[in-house]
Design a protein around this motif. Structure first.
Motif, PDB file in Angstrom:
ATOM      1  N   MET A 105      13.078   7.482  -5.397  1.00  0.00           N
ATOM      2  CA  MET A 105      14.201   7.560  -6.327  1.00  0.00           C
ATOM      3  C   MET A 105      14.602   9.020  -6.561  1.00  0.00           C
ATOM      4  O   MET A 105      15.342   9.316  -7.485  1.00  0.00           O
ATOM      5  N   VAL A 106      14.085   9.925  -5.724  1.00  0.00           N
ATOM      6  CA  VAL A 106      14.309  11.361  -5.941  1.00  0.00           C
ATOM      7  C   VAL A 106      15.396  11.907  -5.023  1.00  0.00           C
ATOM      8  O   VAL A 106      16.345  12.548  -5.468  1.00  0.00           O
ATOM      9  N   GLY A 107      15.283  11.664  -3.722  1.00  0.00           N
ATOM     10  CA  GLY A 107      16.255  12.221  -2.787  1.00  0.00           C
ATOM     11  C   GLY A 107      16.098  13.729  -2.681  1.00  0.00           C
ATOM     12  O   GLY A 107      14.999  14.262  -2.819  1.00  0.00           O
ATOM     13  N   GLY A 108      17.205  14.449  -2.485  1.00  0.00           N
ATOM     14  CA  GLY A 108      17.141  15.912  -2.410  1.00  0.00           C
ATOM     15  C   GLY A 108      16.120  16.387  -1.385  1.00  0.00           C
ATOM     16  O   GLY A 108      16.069  15.870  -0.268  1.00  0.00           O
ATOM     17  N   ASP A 109      15.294  17.364  -1.791  1.00  0.00           N
ATOM     18  CA  ASP A 109      14.333  17.922  -0.819  1.00  0.00           C
ATOM     19  C   ASP A 109      13.158  16.977  -0.550  1.00  0.00           C
ATOM     20  O   ASP A 109      12.314  17.259   0.300  1.00  0.00           O
ATOM     21  N   TYR A 110      13.098  15.847  -1.261  1.00  0.00           N
ATOM     22  CA  TYR A 110      12.049  14.863  -0.943  1.00  0.00           C
ATOM     23  C   TYR A 110      12.334  14.141   0.378  1.00  0.00           C
ATOM     24  O   TYR A 110      11.429  13.604   0.995  1.00  0.00           O
ATOM     25  N   VAL A 111      13.602  14.111   0.811  1.00  0.00           N
ATOM     26  CA  VAL A 111      13.943  13.331   2.006  1.00  0.00           C
ATOM     27  C   VAL A 111      13.154  13.830   3.211  1.00  0.00           C
ATOM     28  O   VAL A 111      12.454  13.069   3.885  1.00  0.00           O
ATOM     29  N   GLU A 112      13.244  15.126   3.470  1.00  0.00           N
ATOM     30  CA  GLU A 112      12.524  15.689   4.619  1.00  0.00           C
ATOM     31  C   GLU A 112      11.011  15.568   4.438  1.00  0.00           C
ATOM     32  O   GLU A 112      10.274  15.296   5.388  1.00  0.00           O
ATOM     33  N   ARG A 113      10.529  15.735   3.209  1.00  0.00           N
ATOM     34  CA  ARG A 113       9.090  15.627   2.955  1.00  0.00           C
ATOM     35  C   ARG A 113       8.616  14.187   3.134  1.00  0.00           C
ATOM     36  O   ARG A 113       7.492  13.944   3.582  1.00  0.00           O
ATOM     37  N   ASN A 114       9.471  13.228   2.797  1.00  0.00           N
ATOM     38  CA  ASN A 114       9.129  11.821   3.056  1.00  0.00           C
ATOM     39  C   ASN A 114       8.947  11.571   4.551  1.00  0.00           C
ATOM     40  O   ASN A 114       8.040  10.833   4.959  1.00  0.00           O
ATOM     41  N   TYR A 115       9.824  12.164   5.359  1.00  0.00           N
ATOM     42  CA  TYR A 115       9.692  11.998   6.813  1.00  0.00           C
ATOM     43  C   TYR A 115       8.345  12.549   7.287  1.00  0.00           C
ATOM     44  O   TYR A 115       7.722  11.995   8.186  1.00  0.00           O
ATOM     45  N   ASP A 116       7.906  13.638   6.666  1.00  0.00           N
ATOM     46  CA  ASP A 116       6.595  14.227   6.986  1.00  0.00           C
ATOM     47  C   ASP A 116       5.448  13.300   6.591  1.00  0.00           C
ATOM     48  O   ASP A 116       4.460  13.178   7.300  1.00  0.00           O
ATOM     49  N   ALA A 117       5.598  12.678   5.403  1.00  0.00           N
ATOM     50  CA  ALA A 117       4.505  11.866   4.854  1.00  0.00           C
ATOM     51  C   ALA A 117       4.437  10.472   5.474  1.00  0.00           C
ATOM     52  O   ALA A 117       3.428   9.772   5.338  1.00  0.00           O
ATOM     53  N   ALA A 118       5.501  10.059   6.159  1.00  0.00           N
ATOM     54  CA  ALA A 118       5.553   8.704   6.721  1.00  0.00           C
ATOM     55  C   ALA A 118       4.724   8.596   7.989  1.00  0.00           C
ATOM     56  O   ALA A 118       4.599   9.549   8.762  1.00  0.00           O
ATOM     57  N   ALA A 119       4.179   7.409   8.207  1.00  0.00           N
ATOM     58  CA  ALA A 119       3.467   7.099   9.445  1.00  0.00           C
ATOM     59  C   ALA A 119       4.485   6.814  10.553  1.00  0.00           C
ATOM     60  O   ALA A 119       5.685   6.645  10.289  1.00  0.00           O
TER      61      ALA A 119
END
Length: 332
Positions: free
Chosen positions: A222-236
C-alpha cells in the motif's frame, strides 16, 4: 418491524479539509431500489479512502452517496424489489459505495453477508472492506498458495491484520513490515512469522534473511513510491506484487529487467469503482471459502478503537496519527 423514520442525522463532509469538516447534517432516509437493502446501521468501519474523500482527493463514483463510509453492519429494515438473499430483521455486514456514516444506509443485497454469530456487530462493521480487499488482492490476484510466503507492508493496519490472519489460516507464511516494536508484537501475536521494523531495518535484506535468500512469493503493498523497486528485489522468482494504495507516492523508477529475469507479475486494484457484479462475485467466493473460518473462530477483526458516530472527526484524527493497530470503528 418499526418503520424507518423519514429523516436522519448523518455525518457529512461540509467542504474538503481536515477532520473538523466532518459535521452533522439532516438527510432523508434512503429508499432501497431493486436489488437493494436498507440497513439500520449499528457499526461503520473507518478506512483510508474516507480520509482521502474528506480531504477532497477521492470523489465518490457516479451514483454513489456523497457521504463517507464504505462498510457497515446492521439490521435489514427494508427490502427493494427482487432482493431475496436477505430478509427483514437479518443481521448483515456489507461493503457499500458510500453512505456508511449514517443511521441508515443502502447496501446491495448480493454484496451483503450474514454476520456470523461469533462476531459482535462492532466487529462485523470492521470486516467487509478489509476482507474483500485482502481476499481479492492476495488470493484472487496474487494467487497465494499454502506453503508460500506473503509479505504485507503496513502489517498492523486494518488490511494488514486481516491479511495476516487469513494467510495463516489458509496455510501460508507471513512476513510484515511495521513502524514500531508495539506494532511488531501485535502482528506476531496475530500469527505473523516475522515482523520487520522498516524504520530500523532494510526490509529487503530482512526478507532475504528470513526466506533463506529466496524472497517472498506474494507482496501486498500500500506504499508504492520507492518501495516498488525494493519489492522487486524482495520478491522470489515468479513472485506476484499486488498494489492496493500508493501512500508513498504514485510514481516510481524501476529496472524492468528485474521483472523479466525473475518473471514477476506486478498487478493491483481498487475496490470502490468495481461493478456490483464483480463485488457480488467476490462475496460469493468469500462466503464459500472464508466465512467458515469466522464461524470456527479462526479469524476475527482486530479492533483498535471505537468512536460514536458524532465523534467521526476524532476517528479520522486517530487514523491520520497512524498509531492505530487494527480497525477504527464508528458505533451507532
Amino acid at each position: 418491524m418499526e418503520k424507518p423514520p423519514a429523516q436522519m442525522t448523518v455525518i457529512g463532509i461540509s467542504k474538503p479539509g481536515g477532520p473538523e469538516v466532518l459535521l452533522p447534517e439532516t438527510r432523508p432516509v434512503p429508499v432501497p431500489a431493486p436489488g437493494e437493502l436498507l440497513v439500520k446501521v449499528e457499526a461503520a468501519g473507518v478506512n483510508r479512502p474516507d480520509v482521502a474523500q474528506r480531504s477532497g482527493s477521492y470523489p465518490p463514483p457516479p451514483g454513489a452517496s456523497d457521504l463517507p463510509g464504505l462498510e457497515i453492519a446492521g439490521v435489514v429494515v427494508a427490502l427493494g424489489a427482487g432482493a431475496s438473499k436477505h430478509k427483514l430483521g437479518d443481521k448483515v455486514m456489507s461493503l457499500v459505495a458510500g453512505g456508511g456514516y449514517a443511521p441508515y444506509c443502502i447496501a446491495q443485497d448480493a454484496q451483503a453477508m450474514t454476520v456470523p454469530p461469533q462476531l459482535t456487530m462492532l466487529e462485523a462493521g470492521a470486516v467487509p472492506e478489509t476482507l474483500m480487499t485482502v481476499w481479492h488482492n492476495v488470493f484472487e490476484r496474487g494467487r497465494l498458495q499454502p506453503g508460500e510466503t506473503l509479505l504485507v507492508h503496513g502489517g498492523s493496519s486494518g488490511i494488514g491484520t486481516m491479511a495476516i490472519q487469513l494467510a495463516k489460516a489458509l496455510g501460508s507464511k507471513v512476513i510484515v513490515t511495521v513502524g514500531s516494536k508495539e506494532k511488531a508484537n501485535a502482528c506476531l501475536k496475530l500469527g505473523a512469522d516475522h515482523a520487520i521494523n522498516y524504520k530500523t531495518e532494510d526490509f529487503v535484506a530482512a526478507v532475504k534473511e528470513a526466506t533463506g535468500g529466496t524472497g517472498v512469493n506474494v507482496i501486498l503493498d500500500m506504499v508504492g513510491g520507492d518501495y516498488v523497486e525494493r519489492n522487486y528485489d524482495a520478491a522470489a522468482v515468479d513472485g506476484r506484487i499486488v498494489q492496493i494504495a500508493v501512500l508513498g507516492g504514485a510514481k516510481a523508477t524501476v529496472n524492468v529487467t528485474r521483472i523479466m529475469v525473475k518473471r514477476l507479475i506486478h498487478t493491483g486494484s481498487t475496490l470502490r469503482p468495481r461493478s456490483n457484479a464483480d463485488k457480488a462475485a467476490m462475496v460469493a467466493a468469500i462466503e464459500a471459502k472464508v466465512m467458515p473460518l469466522f464461524r470456527e473462530g479462526r479469524i476475527k477483526p482486530l479492533i483498535d478503537s471505537t468512536f460514536p458516530l458524532q465523534k467521526a472527526a476524532d476517528a479520522h484524527r486517530r487514523m491520520e496519527s497512524s498509531e492505530h493497530i487494527g480497525k477504527i470503528v464508528l458505533s451507532l
